[in-house]
Scaffold this active site. Structure first.
Site, mmCIF file in Angstrom:
data_model
loop_
_atom_site.group_PDB
_atom_site.id
_atom_site.type_symbol
_atom_site.label_atom_id
_atom_site.label_comp_id
_atom_site.label_asym_id
_atom_site.label_seq_id
_atom_site.Cartn_x
_atom_site.Cartn_y
_atom_site.Cartn_z
ATOM 1 C CB SER A 24 50.771 1.260 33.285
ATOM 2 O OG SER A 24 50.717 0.939 34.650
ATOM 3 C CG HIS A 37 51.283 -1.251 39.643
ATOM 4 N ND1 HIS A 37 50.548 -0.828 38.559
ATOM 5 C CD2 HIS A 37 52.518 -0.722 39.486
ATOM 6 C CE1 HIS A 37 51.301 -0.077 37.780
ATOM 7 N NE2 HIS A 37 52.511 0.000 38.314
#
Ligand code: PNS
Length: 169
Positions: free
Chosen positions: A133, A18
């Site tokens: 994630s 990210h």
């Protein structure tokens, strides 16, 4: 005219992948709004406040360097409404492979249809192409070391969460 984009996600938790996309979005646009949103298809591990704190701590270097990156949360909102509210004409997302593209493309088309907002896809840096994630959470949940995939603050938060869970069982 300021060219502003939104980097949206659930960021549960933020990963190095990210952060790479956010930094690259900063190279392409004048301003980047990192928008923490709710994904109805995913149940949260960290609450929104914790996710925000972790992202803010992780992007603080970027923010301090440029002053052009900010982090906000927009629970219960359509992404296109967020774009309208912050005055962003573009959405930036990282794509790790064909599975990501299959998931992202209909959303990109829908957001374009709803509000004329275009999505810019950035090909994931190969270093982070296997990092998500959910995999980070899974590795951490079995005591694995996730230090190569997330910033130190996230690693510490995952460890603290694990210790708490162990103490509760
Ligand atoms: O990191 P994620 O979970 O892949 O991010 C998905 C997210 C949060 C960007 C997406 O679910 C989203 O845009 N949610 C906000 C609600 C919305 O606008 N839904 C319609 C999308 S076309």
């Amino acid at each position: 005219m300021t060219r502003r984009c939104v980097c949206p996600g659930s960021f549960d938790p933020v990963t190095n992948g990210h952060l790479d996309v956010i930094a690259r979005a900063g190279d392409l646009f004048d301003e980047v709004v990192v928008a923490v949103l709710h994904n109805p298809g995913k149940s949260g591990t960290f609450d929104v406040e914790s996710r925000m704190n972790l992202i803010e701590a992780s992007v603080s270097a970027l923010v301090q360097e440029s002053g052009r990156v900010r982090v906000e949360q927009f629970g219960g909102r359509l992404l296109v409404d967020v774009c309208r509210e912050v005055g962003a004409g573009w959405i930036v997302k990282g794509v790790r492979g064909s599975t990501d593209y299959s998931y992202e493309a209909p959303m990109a088309r829908m957001n374009a249809h709803l509000a004329g907002v275009e999505t810019v896809f950035l090909a994931a840096d190969p270093r982070w192409a296997h990092v998500s994630s959910s995999l980070v959470r899974e590795v951490a949940s079995y005591g694995g070391d996730v230090g190569a995939f997330v910033p130190d603050v996230v690693r510490a938060a995952l460890s603290a969460q694990q210790r708490l869970r162990r103490a509760q069982t």
